[in-house]
Write an enzyme that holds these catalytic residues in place. Structure first.
Site, PDB file in Angstrom:
ATOM      1  N   HIS A 112       0.886  -0.879  -0.032  1.00  0.00           N
ATOM      2  CA  HIS A 112      -0.171  -0.221   0.290  1.00  0.00           C
ATOM      3  C   HIS A 112       0.815   1.194   0.408  1.00  0.00           C
ATOM      4  O   HIS A 112       1.763   1.069   0.719  1.00  0.00           O
ATOM      5  CB  HIS A 112      -0.839   0.050   1.312  1.00  0.00           C
ATOM      6  CG  HIS A 112      -1.874   1.119   1.622  1.00  0.00           C
ATOM      7  ND1 HIS A 112      -2.815   1.304   0.159  1.00  0.00           N
ATOM      8  CD2 HIS A 112      -1.339   2.724   1.180  1.00  0.00           C
ATOM      9  CE1 HIS A 112      -3.700   2.680   0.520  1.00  0.00           C
ATOM     10  NE2 HIS A 112      -2.774   3.065   1.660  1.00  0.00           N
ATOM     11  N   GLU A 150      -9.272  -8.908   6.511  1.00  0.00           N
ATOM     12  CA  GLU A 150     -11.143  -9.087   5.855  1.00  0.00           C
ATOM     13  C   GLU A 150     -10.739  -7.416   6.212  1.00  0.00           C
ATOM     14  O   GLU A 150     -12.425  -6.635   5.615  1.00  0.00           O
ATOM     15  CB  GLU A 150     -11.880  -9.426   6.969  1.00  0.00           C
ATOM     16  CG  GLU A 150     -12.240  -8.732   8.302  1.00  0.00           C
ATOM     17  CD  GLU A 150     -11.207  -9.546   9.121  1.00  0.00           C
ATOM     18  OE1 GLU A 150     -10.910 -10.330   8.915  1.00  0.00           O
ATOM     19  OE2 GLU A 150     -11.299  -9.329  10.485  1.00  0.00           O
TER      20      GLU A 150
END
Ligand code: GAR
Length: 203
Positions: A112, A150
């Site tokens: 990221h 998640e």
């Protein structure tokens, strides 16, 4: 020791994929081997980079899938076919469900382009991340490699590297510096750490 079989999932230009391919050649990655590159669209230039390196490719076109479950089922089929043990998200612009990430706990990593927990989560991808960093006025940004769970960009951090913002930076200029100084370095390093761990703990 047997090398960990790696799938790299991509959506775009694939410069991070290229860094992984180069790292494999120079043995920065020595415990893992990229066995397949999977794109969510046929136009991803990353597919050409994989083909140039003689790495098998697959396309699971998200637009042509009936929904998230269908998309992930097709992804899983490709992963199974290539006997994949570890997944690297390298500019993969799709969010994976909890169902999927649980099945691959501690086996999916993502790069990221910011220092998480800044400028991350849903909506923060690609150039938008750098626009947000410049908009806020931070003086230091960087890149993070983390496990995928998640929560978008919420998994355990593996490596981070800081990059200085300079006067007059545009999102494009900053994106390039973050890639060159941080992403292309820490993604291969983190890939080796995780691949080595999986290979060492293989039953
Ligand atoms: C990279 O900067 C990567 O960190 C980012 O997209 C770019 C892909 O470039 N990923 C994300 O924003 C994920 N949230 P690439 O296709 O040239 O590797």
């Amino acid at each position: 020791m047997l090398k960990t079989k790696i799938a790299v999932l991509v959506s775009g230009g694939g410069t991070n994929l290229q860094a992984l391919i180069d790292a494999q050649k120079s043995a920065i990655i020595k415990s893992g081997e990229i066995v397949t590159v999977i794109a969510d669209k046929p136009t991803a230039y990353a597919l050409t980079r994989a083909a140039n390196a003689n790495i098998p490719t697959a396309v699971v076109c998200k637009k042509e899938c009936a929904g998230q479950a269908d998309f992930e089922e097709k992804l899983l089929a490709e992963l199974k076919k290539a006997e994949v043990e570890m997944i690297i998200l390298a500019g993969f612009m799709c969010i994976l469900s909890a169902d999927f990430t649980k099945r691959w706990e501690n086996r999916i990593i993502n790069v990221h382009p910011s220092l998480i927990p800044s400028f991350c989560g849903e909506g923060f991808y690609g150039l938008h991340v750098h626009e947000a960093a410049l908009g806020y006025g931070v003086k230091v940004t960087g890149a993070t490699v983390h496990f995928v769970n998640e929560i978008p960009d919420g998994g355990k951090i593996i490596l981070q590297k800081a990059v200085t913002i300079q006067d007059g930076d545009t999102p494009e200029v900053l994106q390039k510096r973050v890639m060159e100084e941080a992403e292309w370095k820490i993604l291969p390093q983190a890939a080796e750490i995780v691949a080595a761990d999986i290979a060492a703990n293989r039953k």
